[in-house]
Write an enzyme that holds these catalytic residues in place. Structure first.
Site, short mmCIF file in Angstrom:
data_model
loop_
_atom_site.label_atom_id
_atom_site.label_comp_id
_atom_site.label_asym_id
_atom_site.label_seq_id
_atom_site.Cartn_x
_atom_site.Cartn_y
_atom_site.Cartn_z
N LYS A 1 0.88 -1.17 0.00
CA LYS A 1 0.00 0.00 0.00
C LYS A 1 0.91 1.21 0.00
O LYS A 1 1.65 1.46 0.97
CB LYS A 1 -0.91 0.03 1.23
CG LYS A 1 -1.85 1.24 1.17
CD LYS A 1 -2.28 1.71 2.53
CE LYS A 1 -3.23 2.90 2.43
NZ LYS A 1 -2.52 4.19 2.29
N SER B 1 2.68 5.83 12.33
CA SER B 1 2.25 6.32 13.64
C SER B 1 1.90 5.17 14.58
O SER B 1 1.57 4.06 14.15
CB SER B 1 1.02 7.22 13.47
OG SER B 1 -0.07 6.46 13.01
N GLY C 1 -1.71 4.21 13.94
CA GLY C 1 -1.86 3.40 12.73
C GLY C 1 -1.40 1.97 12.97
O GLY C 1 -2.10 1.01 12.62
N GLU D 1 6.67 -0.63 13.15
CA GLU D 1 7.64 0.24 13.80
C GLU D 1 6.93 1.56 13.99
O GLU D 1 6.47 2.17 13.02
CB GLU D 1 8.87 0.38 12.89
CG GLU D 1 10.01 1.06 13.57
CD GLU D 1 10.60 2.13 12.71
OE1 GLU D 1 11.12 1.83 11.63
OE2 GLU D 1 10.49 3.30 13.12
N CYS E 1 12.55 8.38 12.67
CA CYS E 1 12.08 7.66 13.85
C CYS E 1 13.22 7.52 14.85
O CYS E 1 12.98 7.19 16.01
CB CYS E 1 11.52 6.31 13.47
SG CYS E 1 12.57 5.44 12.35
N GLU F 1 6.34 10.84 21.75
CA GLU F 1 7.08 11.28 20.57
C GLU F 1 6.41 12.52 19.98
O GLU F 1 5.20 12.55 19.77
CB GLU F 1 7.09 10.16 19.52
CG GLU F 1 7.86 10.53 18.25
CD GLU F 1 7.78 9.46 17.16
OE1 GLU F 1 8.81 9.19 16.54
OE2 GLU F 1 6.69 8.91 16.92
N1 LIG Z 1 8.07 6.50 13.99
C1 LIG Z 1 8.18 6.72 12.71
O1 LIG Z 1 9.09 6.26 12.05
C2 LIG Z 1 7.18 7.53 12.01
C3 LIG Z 1 7.31 7.66 10.63
C4 LIG Z 1 6.35 8.39 9.96
C5 LIG Z 1 5.30 8.96 10.68
N2 LIG Z 1 5.22 8.83 12.02
C6 LIG Z 1 4.10 9.42 12.79
O2 LIG Z 1 2.91 9.21 12.06
C7 LIG Z 1 2.19 10.45 11.92
C8 LIG Z 1 1.41 10.41 10.63
O3 LIG Z 1 2.27 10.13 9.58
P1 LIG Z 1 2.04 9.00 8.50
O4 LIG Z 1 0.99 9.40 7.55
O5 LIG Z 1 3.36 8.73 7.92
O6 LIG Z 1 1.67 7.68 9.32
P2 LIG Z 1 0.28 6.92 9.50
O7 LIG Z 1 0.49 5.90 10.54
O8 LIG Z 1 -0.83 7.85 9.71
O9 LIG Z 1 0.03 6.20 8.09
C9 LIG Z 1 0.94 5.23 7.56
C10 LIG Z 1 0.17 4.32 6.61
O10 LIG Z 1 -0.76 3.52 7.34
C11 LIG Z 1 -2.10 3.72 6.88
N3 LIG Z 1 -2.97 3.73 8.04
C12 LIG Z 1 -2.79 4.49 9.15
N4 LIG Z 1 -3.78 4.25 10.04
C13 LIG Z 1 -4.58 3.31 9.48
C14 LIG Z 1 -5.78 2.64 9.90
N5 LIG Z 1 -6.35 2.93 11.08
N6 LIG Z 1 -6.35 1.76 9.09
C15 LIG Z 1 -5.79 1.47 7.89
N7 LIG Z 1 -4.67 2.06 7.42
C16 LIG Z 1 -4.06 2.97 8.21
C17 LIG Z 1 -2.05 5.06 6.17
O11 LIG Z 1 -3.07 5.17 5.19
C18 LIG Z 1 -0.67 5.07 5.58
O12 LIG Z 1 -0.66 4.35 4.38
C19 LIG Z 1 3.27 11.48 12.03
O13 LIG Z 1 2.80 12.72 12.47
C20 LIG Z 1 4.21 10.87 13.02
O14 LIG Z 1 3.78 11.14 14.32
C21 LIG Z 1 6.13 8.11 12.70
O1 LIG Z 2 12.47 6.92 10.32
C1 LIG Z 2 12.85 5.79 10.53
C2 LIG Z 2 14.13 5.26 10.04
C3 LIG Z 2 15.32 6.03 10.50
C4 LIG Z 2 16.53 5.62 9.77
O2 LIG Z 2 16.51 4.67 9.02
C5 LIG Z 2 17.75 6.38 9.92
O3 LIG Z 2 17.88 7.11 10.92
O4 LIG Z 2 18.62 6.24 9.05
#
Ligand SMILES: NC(=O)c1ccc[n+]([C@@H]2O[C@H](COP(=O)([O-])OP(=O)(O)OC[C@H]3O[C@@H](n4cnc5c(N)ncnc54)[C@H](O)[C@@H]3O)[C@@H](O)[C@H]2O)c1
Ligand SMILES: O=CCCC(=O)C(=O)O
Length: 525
Positions: free
Chosen positions: A184, A242, A245, A265, A302, A391
């Protein structure tokens, strides 16, 4: 390559008939052509049926064929040239050097997994020969190897549009394991996803593999991801994003008739311990270096160092002064999409408004961009304000300075699971480090000394994982060759005749594998 806005289901390309959306130029907010149509439930079902049909022939393909396929995919991604970099830069707002580096990491990762497939130790072969004369009972002939789980659903991450996306670590490790993949795409970078997806699709064809080995679906909203994780043909899920998610997908997976593992993750604040010797020796230099790591890519890693712990000292004062000055020079950053910017601004406002928390530095501000933010507090305030441990995705850091070493130790003990814990130390700090290490090991997937957590090496020893909520399964990693284990399971073959055994288990050892023979690791002869 001209973009069409079509999803890729097996060898086909078609426009989704669900809700239409586009990518956006992250810096200007302008919509980017083409429009993409969201996949319907029927599209999800078709991709998953094809993946299921591809599973048996794909897993039966020789290691050499699978390895060559991964190398072909890498070559085709390389061949996308500047067009891929341009599109990824536009859709994410990440700087060119960062995207170029990430492309190198992505193709390098595919090639590393090709080597891993050939090398073969992932099969973890164990042979316990029959002991017919053993008393009181004879032992049967027992042989074990790892086999792939089945089709894997991969969710591309927004913050690494190449290395954690369509052909990123989850996809590479699942394909290496012998699992077909249905991706996806993250809706924030559909054009980048289509380009990479077409490269992988072409590699499947050129390698002569069944079309269902790879599909790429587009969609906005939760419906697509929900249907994908719920599809009975899917046997595991890889996700970076997130916490909400990851947990939502975990619930869907657990509620299925056949529950499946979700390797998510999610969330980590990557504590950094500034031990007294290190601060005395290098306080100012460490302060400057901290801001470099914090603000890299507008903090959208992350592995971002979001929490610092230290005992007050002259060295810590030098650290704070230097960090404050460096923050003053930090440019406002373009964030990946408006939602992430809004979440960041909300998180920073919550930190700024928290009783007992003071500002220690701030970066430049600009309309539509994120300004870096650095705050300070003490251990008692941290202990009674749980959200300070959450976070804030972006360039926001919090220093907890406290003269009470035991209060800092309790703070560490109370932390949730982390991807990384960093320790800055000198020889003078070794006794303290040794005392802390047993606790640090229980909290994080990677412990690093005198460095910064951003910038993960893709190699055999890497662990990009950690206890919840860093990930949903602390036993695994999503980066490095060990990531392949997430998509494998053991099968034991009891008293199966030599000529009927899979090649990896035959006495003749035609794959030339290292194998554990009666408990002893044995070289191929
Ligand atoms: N820890 C990390 O590495 C990391 C990386 C990117 C984003 N984030 C966090 O996520 C927040 C939103 O960013 P994002 O859009 O990248 O992440 P997200 O978790 O909102 O979405 C990631 C993917 O999962 C899908 N998804 C999310 N919730 C879902 C659900 N309930 N049902 C079905 N599919 C679902 C989304 O459509 C997308 O394709 C950021 O503000 C940040 O806090 C964390
Ligand atoms: O965001 C997650 C991955 C972080 C990473 O791969 C890096 O710090 O290089």
């Amino acid at each position: 390559m001209s973009l069409t806005g079509e999803m890729l289901i097996g060898a086909g390309a078609l426009r989704g008939t669900g809700q239409s959306f586009t990518g956006y130029d992250a810096a200007s907010g302008a919509a980017l052509d083409p429009a993409y149509g969201s996949a319907t439930e029927a599209d999800v079902a078709r991709a998953c049926i094809l993946a299921d049909e591809a599973f048996a022939p794909y897993r039966a393909a020789s290691p050499e064929i699978r390895a060559k396929f991964l190398e072909l995919a890498a070559a085709k991604i390389d061949a996308l040239g500047d067009a891929l970099t341009d599109r990824a830069c536009a859709e994410t707002g990440l700087p060119r050097g960062r995207i170029e580096g990430e492309r190198g990491r992505t193709v390098g990762q595919l090639r590393l997994f090709a080597q891993e497939v050939r090398e073969g130790s992932w099969q973890d072969v164990r042979l316990d020969p029959a002991l017919p004369d053993r008393k009181p009972l004879p032992r049967p002939d027992l042989r074990m190897r790892m086999i792939p789980l089945g089709p894997v659903a991969v969710f591309g991450a927004s913050n690494f549009p190449l290395a954690f996306s369509v052909a990123g670590g989850d996809t590479a490790s699942a394909l290496a394991a012998g699992c077909p993949v249905v991706v996806k795409a993250h809706p924030a970078h559909p054009g980048t996803s289509e380009m990479v997806g077409r490269a992988v699709q072409a590699a499947v064809k050129e390698a002569g593999l069944p079309e269902g080995v790879f599909s790429l679906l587009f969609g906005v909203g939760d419906a697509l991801g929900t249907a994908l994780v719920a599809d009975p043909h899917i046997k595991a899920v890889g996700f970076t994003g997130s916490r909400a998610g990851g947990l939502a997908l975990g619930k869907i997976a657990a509620a299925r008739h056949e529950p499946i593992p979700v390797y998510a993750e999610m969330s980590s604040i990557n504590p950094v311990l500034l031990l007294p010797g290190a601060l005395a020796a290098n306080g100012a230099a460490l302060g400057k270096a901290f801001v470099g790591s914090l603000t890299m890519g507008a903090g959208q890693f992350c592995t971002n160092p979001g929490l610092l712990l230290a005992i007050p000292s002259d060295g810590l004062d030098a650290f704070v002064t230097a960090a404050g000055e460096a923050m003053g020079d930090a440019a406002a950053g373009v964030m990946l999409h408006k939602g992430i910017l809004a979440a960041y601004e909300k998180g920073v406002a919550k930190l700024a408004g928290s009783a007992g928390v003071k500002a220690l530095g701030e970066g430049h501000k600009a309309e539509g961009k994120a300004g870096a933010a650095f705050f300070g507090t003490d251990a008692a305030t941290f202990a009674k304000t749980p959200h300070l441990a959450d976070e804030v995705f972006g360039a926001a850091g919090l220093l907890v300075a406290d003269a009470d070493l035991m209060a800092l130790a309790r703070l560490i003990q109370g932390l949730e699971g982390q991807l990384t814990i960093t320790v800055h130390m000198t020889e003078d700090d070794e006794a303290l480090f040794t005392a802390l290490l047993p606790v640090l090991e229980t909290k994080a997937g990677r412990i690093l000394i005198n460095g910064w957590p951003t910038g993960v090496e893709v190699c055999h020893a890497m662990v990009h994982g950690g206890p919840f909520p860093a990930t949903s399964d602390a036993r695994t990693t999503s980066v490095g060759t060990l990531a392949i284990r997430r998509f494998l399971r053991p099968v034991c073959y009891q008293n199966v005749a030599e000529e009927l055994l899979p090649a990896a288990l035959q006495d003749a050892n035609p794959q030339g594998l290292w194998r554990r023979l009666d408990g002893v690791m044995t070289a191929p002869v």
